[in-house]
Design an enzyme around this catalytic site. Structure first.
Site, PDB file in Angstrom:
ATOM      1  N   THR A  98      -6.700 -29.644 -10.630  1.00 56.35           N
ATOM      2  CA  THR A  98      -6.233 -30.335 -11.827  1.00 56.35           C
ATOM      3  C   THR A  98      -6.209 -29.331 -12.966  1.00 56.35           C
ATOM      4  O   THR A  98      -7.262 -28.935 -13.483  1.00 56.35           O
ATOM      5  CB  THR A  98      -7.159 -31.505 -12.176  1.00 56.35           C
ATOM      6  N   LYS A 174      -0.909 -35.977 -12.494  1.00 54.70           N
ATOM      7  CA  LYS A 174      -2.345 -35.992 -12.203  1.00 54.70           C
ATOM      8  C   LYS A 174      -3.160 -36.268 -13.474  1.00 54.70           C
ATOM      9  O   LYS A 174      -4.096 -37.083 -13.455  1.00 54.70           O
ATOM     10  CB  LYS A 174      -2.756 -34.651 -11.582  1.00 54.70           C
ATOM     11  N   LYS A 243     -12.973 -31.820 -18.997  1.00 54.64           N
ATOM     12  CA  LYS A 243     -11.933 -30.787 -19.024  1.00 54.64           C
ATOM     13  C   LYS A 243     -10.559 -31.415 -18.818  1.00 54.64           C
ATOM     14  O   LYS A 243      -9.591 -31.085 -19.517  1.00 54.64           O
ATOM     15  CB  LYS A 243     -12.262 -29.742 -17.949  1.00 54.64           C
TER      16      LYS A 243
END
Lengths: 294, 294
Positions: A98, A174, A243
């Site tokens: 990701t 995503k 994150k």
């Protein structure tokens, strides 16, 4: 299915489970992990362990990478003994991490200069879902490489969805997905806490909604953690998903999209990381429960 | 099933559909609506039309009410020709409206003083779901009355969930549910808009998520409106659900629960009402899409 030389780089909980499924499908696997000890299980199952990314990919037709963030992926690809310079011409890199859409776009250009191709292939699912080969996958990048990669991706999950030629597109999808998961967790945290402070049992409210309007594995799975306030097992650590939420906010600022929910999720995850809470990332639900004095 | 004298008060889109299903189940129905013309269809189907709430309930064993807000319910129950004073002793009032928990608690006390019983029975589902008798129902209130009411509620939906003796409890559950629906809509609005401004098609992102992680009628139904930015047909008007979100915030303040998502939803619905937008309440998704300059 044709059997290939495949390299798998990054053997965290997700990567290891995915690599095992590629082995099970009969491919010849070479693996690399920064902490080499994590490769021990796969070596017992027949994988070859390489000492560097470059060594791992030297005769690979396909490379999978699954690392924690953009910096780790850039190091793996372009750092010392990186994979991009070592990858045979014609090989395809399935970039599963990701990361920011622009990171996959930039790396796709670097691959192109070396005659190989990067396809962004982020996955949806926790480690147990990866083990069961029930991930959902999104894929984007150059069309021919996507087609060659497709049979390998099928071995990892229950479906691959195609998002076209832009190697950044699947990364955007995503990020949208992790954001929507976070929003569902926050919504349950607020609702269950209001119900509890109104005299209802969290568990009963959880059972009602996840057997009626929100009868889906996502709400059931994360909702159980929120209802019980017990954030185990750890699917992903709070710092990892924080994150991801930062990447969502970076994209929202680049593209001028107001995302008030995403800002709240990022703040809640910041507090969760700052407090050093060790459970699954869904533990950010405690910002509401704890914030209500419970 | 035993056939009863039932009164149905409040014949909006939801109430009319529910009343028709009680008629279909063979009960003798007397109906009342402030705007009498809305009773015409039910009269053709065999219902008796009453001129006041008191007249409607005069020989009723059960009363259903479904009105737009707390003020309308209080007027119906305690206003001139209100139902509470007219209801026969032993009768049960199924209070279906989305109102503050304390409103149902207060009305339950008024019923008790007249020898009747109020059970809070809020419903989940749009008018088409009500017509198909596929609502989900929550019920709370005095146990004996709940049991007597249960067979009638079964005729309206696909399941009744029991939340105990507190006549406010089911109202809290209903408010939690509408809040969670709103959060799902907002999450899709933010995600689809980010995807669109990143170069993806809203429709494709919608189809991916609602066939994978969020494969549920709620996400599919509301998500379609958000993806297409076409908020028709109108299941509930923005002003109605804004009222619900205000009730959520009232409860959050009473019980000291931080609800940042609920505050955002209320603000978005306020803007939607202020602008006079006429579509379904999910049109508050435009706060994000429009806010991103699309």
């Amino acid at each position: 299915m044709t059997q290939h030389n495949i390299a798998f780089l990054g053997l965290g909980n997700m990567g290891e489970a995915m690599a095992k499924n590629l082995l099970k499908a009969g491919h010849r696997l070479t693996v690399y992990n920064r902490t080499a000890s994590k490769a021990a299980d796969l070596e017992k199952l027949g994988a070859t362990v390489a000492a560097t990314p470059a060594a791992a990919v030297a005769d690979a037709a396909f490379v999978f990478s699954m690392v924690t963030d953009d910096a780790a992926l850039l190091e793996l690809c372009l750092g010392p003994d990186g994979l991009v310079a070592a990858l045979p011409a014609g090989a395809v890199h399935a970039s599963c991490s990701t990361v920011a859409p622009d990171t996959n776009r930039r790396l796709a250009e670097a691959h192109a200069q070396h005659g190989s191709t990067l396809v962004a292939t982020p996955v949806f699912g926790k480690p147990d879902v990866a083990t069961a080969a029930k991930l959902w996958l999104a894929a984007s990048g150059e069309a021919d490489a996507r087609q060659r990669l497709a049979p390998l991706l099928e071995a990892l999950g229950q479906g691959v969805h195609d998002f076209g030629d832009d190697p950044g597109a699947a990364s955007t999808v995503k990020l949208c997905g992790n954001f929507m998961l976070g929003a569902a967790i926050e919504a349950m945290a607020e609702a269950f806490t209001l119900a509890q402070k109104s005299g209802l049992a969290r568990q009963q409210v959880y059972e009602f909604f996840t057997s009626t309007l929100f009868n889906t594995p996502i709400y059931k799975g994360y909702g159980k953690l929120v209802a019980e306030r017990h954030y185990q097992p750890v699917g992903a650590a709070p710092a990892i998903i924080r994150k991801d939420m930062r990447l969502v906010l970076d994209e929202s600022r680049t593209h001028l999209v107001p995302m008030p929910f995403a800002n709240i999720l990022h703040d809640h995850l910041s507090t969760t990381v700052a407090k050093g809470e060790q459970g699954d990332w869904a533990g950010f639900a405690e910002r509401i429960t704890d914030g209500a004095g419970l």
